[in-house]
Design a protein around this motif. Structure first.
Motif, PDB file in Angstrom:
ATOM      1  N   TRP A  61       0.828  -1.198   0.000  1.00 40.30           N
ATOM      2  CA  TRP A  61       0.000   0.000   0.000  1.00 40.30           C
ATOM      3  C   TRP A  61       0.864   1.250   0.000  1.00 40.30           C
ATOM      4  CZ3 TRP A  61      -5.025   0.081  -0.940  1.00 40.30           C
ATOM      5  CH2 TRP A  61      -5.809  -1.038  -0.638  1.00 40.30           C
ATOM      6  N   THR A  62       0.380   2.291  -0.634  1.00 40.07           N
ATOM      7  CA  THR A  62       1.007   3.595  -0.501  1.00 40.07           C
ATOM      8  C   THR A  62       0.769   4.108   0.922  1.00 40.07           C
ATOM      9  OG1 THR A  62      -1.008   4.665  -1.278  1.00 40.07           O
ATOM     10  CG2 THR A  62       0.682   4.153  -2.931  1.00 40.07           C
ATOM     11  N   THR A  63       1.499   5.141   1.319  1.00 39.06           N
ATOM     12  CA  THR A  63       1.364   5.678   2.685  1.00 39.06           C
ATOM     13  C   THR A  63      -0.065   6.098   2.998  1.00 39.06           C
ATOM     14  OG1 THR A  63       3.682   6.361   2.686  1.00 39.06           O
ATOM     15  CG2 THR A  63       2.228   7.405   4.298  1.00 39.06           C
ATOM     16  N   PRO A  64      -0.786   6.777   2.090  1.00 42.21           N
ATOM     17  CA  PRO A  64      -2.187   7.118   2.384  1.00 42.21           C
ATOM     18  C   PRO A  64      -3.150   5.944   2.264  1.00 42.21           C
ATOM     19  CG  PRO A  64      -1.306   8.485   0.586  1.00 42.21           C
ATOM     20  CD  PRO A  64      -0.328   7.385   0.839  1.00 42.21           C
ATOM     21  N   ARG A  65      -2.635   4.757   1.865  1.00 41.98           N
ATOM     22  CA  ARG A  65      -3.437   3.550   1.687  1.00 41.98           C
ATOM     23  C   ARG A  65      -4.546   3.765   0.651  1.00 41.98           C
ATOM     24  NH1 ARG A  65      -2.526  -0.525   4.980  1.00 41.98           N
ATOM     25  NH2 ARG A  65      -4.606  -1.401   4.620  1.00 41.98           N
ATOM     26  N   ALA A 121      -3.762   3.210  -2.751  1.00 40.21           N
ATOM     27  CA  ALA A 121      -3.387   2.416  -3.922  1.00 40.21           C
ATOM     28  C   ALA A 121      -2.311   1.415  -3.510  1.00 40.21           C
ATOM     29  CB  ALA A 121      -2.863   3.305  -5.051  1.00 40.21           C
ATOM     30  N   VAL A 122      -2.239   0.335  -4.273  1.00 45.93           N
ATOM     31  CA  VAL A 122      -1.179  -0.659  -4.087  1.00 45.93           C
ATOM     32  C   VAL A 122      -0.202  -0.520  -5.245  1.00 45.93           C
ATOM     33  CG1 VAL A 122      -0.626  -3.117  -3.976  1.00 45.93           C
ATOM     34  CG2 VAL A 122      -2.690  -2.254  -2.856  1.00 45.93           C
ATOM     35  N   HIS A 123       1.059  -0.298  -4.927  1.00 43.38           N
ATOM     36  CA  HIS A 123       2.077  -0.106  -5.957  1.00 43.38           C
ATOM     37  C   HIS A 123       3.028  -1.296  -6.004  1.00 43.38           C
ATOM     38  CE1 HIS A 123       1.800   4.589  -6.228  1.00 43.38           C
ATOM     39  NE2 HIS A 123       0.732   3.968  -6.683  1.00 43.38           N
ATOM     40  N   ALA A 178       3.769  -0.825 -11.575  1.00 40.02           N
ATOM     41  CA  ALA A 178       2.332  -1.035 -11.760  1.00 40.02           C
ATOM     42  C   ALA A 178       1.556  -0.557 -10.544  1.00 40.02           C
ATOM     43  CB  ALA A 178       2.040  -2.511 -12.009  1.00 40.02           C
ATOM     44  N   THR A 179       0.296  -0.272 -10.775  1.00 45.03           N
ATOM     45  CA  THR A 179      -0.682  -0.112  -9.711  1.00 45.03           C
ATOM     46  C   THR A 179      -1.569  -1.355  -9.768  1.00 45.03           C
ATOM     47  OG1 THR A 179      -0.643   2.287  -9.932  1.00 45.03           O
ATOM     48  CG2 THR A 179      -2.550   1.322  -8.812  1.00 45.03           C
ATOM     49  N   CYS A 180      -1.830  -1.951  -8.613  1.00 43.88           N
ATOM     50  CA  CYS A 180      -2.440  -3.277  -8.604  1.00 43.88           C
ATOM     51  C   CYS A 180      -3.646  -3.359  -7.677  1.00 43.88           C
ATOM     52  CB  CYS A 180      -1.418  -4.325  -8.147  1.00 43.88           C
ATOM     53  SG  CYS A 180       0.127  -4.335  -9.070  1.00 43.88           S
ATOM     54  N   HIS A 181      -4.508  -4.292  -7.968  1.00 46.00           N
ATOM     55  CA  HIS A 181      -5.538  -4.720  -7.029  1.00 46.00           C
ATOM     56  C   HIS A 181      -4.836  -5.339  -5.822  1.00 46.00           C
ATOM     57  CE1 HIS A 181      -8.619  -7.490  -5.402  1.00 46.00           C
ATOM     58  NE2 HIS A 181      -9.519  -6.676  -5.931  1.00 46.00           N
ATOM     59  N   ALA A 182      -5.391  -5.154  -4.638  1.00 44.98           N
ATOM     60  CA  ALA A 182      -4.719  -5.624  -3.426  1.00 44.98           C
ATOM     61  C   ALA A 182      -4.459  -7.121  -3.431  1.00 44.98           C
ATOM     62  CB  ALA A 182      -5.545  -5.241  -2.202  1.00 44.98           C
TER      63      ALA A 182
END
Length: 356
Positions: free
Chosen positions: A317-321, A323-325, A340-344
Motif C-alpha cells: 500500500w502507498t502511505t495514504p493507503r 493504492a497498491v504499488h 504497476a498499480t495493482c488490485h490488493a
C-alpha cells in the motif's frame, strides 16, 4: 445470482461507521458484495459479542494497517467453514438469508473463538499477487541477465516462493510452468511486460509465525482468509497448497528486522542476483523496525556490484493507503521503478513498466 436480504438502513455518514462498516465499503468496491454485507451486519450485531466488541474498540494500533476488519471476517468465515453453526454455514453456502439474525446468533455463540482468532496477524499468502511479482522478476532479469536467489519478507506459508511452479497470463503473454494446476491470470491494463527467463537458484523466506503447509488446521486458516464469494481464489489457493506439500518452501521463523540484515550480509555468489520480495508485509512493522529494514537495504545496495547485484520488489500500500504499488529497485545504480498499480489481491494489474 446472489440475493442479499436482512439488511437494515443505517446512516451513510462515515463518522458513524466503525471499522467493519468502513472496510465493507472498500470490499464492495473490490467486488465482494457478500463479504461487504456480512461486515455491515456484523457491525450492527456486534453488541452480541461483547468480548469482540471490546477488542475492536480498544485496539491499540491503526486498525487499517493491522487489517482488523479482515481478521474479523476471516474468523467468522472459519466458524462458518467449521459447520458447527448450521444457520451460519447455510448463509455462507447460499449467500442469501437474514444476515442480521444469523450473524447476530453466531456472534453470541462464537465470541471467544473470534477474539482469539483476531489476536494473530493475518496470514493471507495471496497467490494472485505472484503475477505482479513474476512480472517484476522479468524486469529485474532485463536489468541483470543472471539467475537469482529469491528471499521473501513476511512469507507466511511460503507459497510465493514456489512462484516458478505456476503458470501466468500477463497481458496475453504466457509464462511460467506450462500445465501447472495454479494459473494466475489478472486483468491486465496496458502493454504486456518484457518476457525474460526467470531462473530461481534458491528461495527462502521469513515470517513471525510461518504457516506449516503440512498442518491441516494451518491450511484451513489460510482458506478462511479467502473471501467466501471468491471461489476461483479458493481453488487457486488449494492448488498452491497441494504443490507446497510436495515441494515445501523454506520459511524461517523470525523477525524481518533481524533476518533481513543477516541475509544481506551473507556471501553472494558472483553472477547471481539477490532479490528481496515483500508483499503486504511492511505495514505490520513498527517505525523502528521499518527504519532498520530500510537501512539494511541502503547498506546492502551500497555494497552491490554489477557482478553481485541486488534487487528489491515491493507490493505494498502507498502511505495514504489509497493504492497498491508494485515497485522495483535495482542496485548498484539504486534506481526505483514504479512498475504497476495493482488490485490488493492481484485481480488486476495496471502496468506502467517497460515492455518489449
Amino acid at each position: 445470482m446472489t440475493v442479499l436480504t436482512g439488511m437494515i438502513a443505517t446512516p451513510d455518514d462515515a463518522a458513524d461507521r466503525g471499522p467493519l462498516r468502513r472496510q465493507a465499503a472498500a470490499v464492495r468496491e473490490m467486488g465482494s458484495s457478500f463479504v461487504a454485507t456480512v461486515l455491515e451486519a456484523a457491525e450492527r450485531q456486534l453488541h452480541q459479542a461483547p468480548r469482540t466488541a471490546a477488542l475492536i474498540a480498544a485496539w491499540p494500533r491503526d486498525v487499517a494497517a493491522d487489517a482488523l476488519a479482515m481478521r474479523f471476517n476471516a474468523a467468522l468465515h472459519a466458524v462458518a467453514r467449521g459447520e458447527t453453526l448450521p444457520a451460519l454455514a447455510a448463509l455462507y453456502r447460499d449467500q442469501t438469508g437474514d444476515f442480521d439474525r444469523v450473524i447476530g446468533e453466531a456472534l453470541a455463540v462464537a465470541d471467544d473463538v473470534i477474539v482469539e482468532w483476531m489476536r494473530d496477524p493475518p496470514q493471507t499468502n495471496e497467490v494472485g499477487r505472484t503475477a505482479a511479482i513474476m512480472a517484476a522478476l522479468m524486469v529485474a532479469r532485463a536489468h541483470h541477465d543472471m539467475p537469482c536467489d529469491l528471499r521473501e519478507l513476511g512469507a507466511s506459508a511460503g507459497l510465493n516462493l514456489n512462484l516458478d511452479r505456476y503458470v501466468y497470463d500477463l497481458g496475453g503473454r504466457t509464462v511460467g510452468l506450462a500445465g501447472s494446476p495454479v494459473r494466475v491470470a489478472p486483468a491486465w491494463r496496458g502493454a504486456p511486460p518484457p518476457v525474460r527467463p526467470v531462473e530461481i537458484v534458491s528461495a527462502r523466506g521469513v515470517d513471525l509465525r510461518p504457516v506449516d503447509v503440512g498442518d491441516a488446521a494451518a491450511r484451513a486458516r489460510l482458506m478462511a482468509y479467502i473471501w467466501a464469494d471468491q471461489h476461483d481464489r479458493a481453488a487457486r489457493l488449494a492448488a498452491a497448497l497441494a504443490i507446497a506439500r510436495e515441494r515445501p518452501p523454506q520459511v524461517d521463523a523470525g523477525d524481518i528486522a533481524l533476518w533481513l540484515p543477516d541475509q544481506l550480509a551473507r556471501p553472494q555468489p558472483e553472477g547471481r542476483c539477490r532479490i528481496i520480495v515483500h508483499s503486504m508485509a511492511l505495514q505490520y512493522l513498527d517505525p523502528v523496525r521499518r527504519q532498520t529494514v530500510e537501512a539494511a537495504f541502503r547498506d546492502a545496495g551500497a555494497r552491490a556490484t554489477a557482478a553481485r547485484p541486488l534487487a528489491r520488489i515491493g507490493f505494498e500500500w502507498t502511505t495514504p493507503r489509497d493504492a497498491v504499488h508494485l515497485s522495483l529497485t535495482v542496485w548498484p545504480d539504486g534506481g526505483t521503478h514504479h512498475l504497476a498499480t495493482c488490485h490488493a489481491y492481484g485481480a488486476w494489474i495496471d502496468w506502467h513498466g517497460p515492455t518489449d
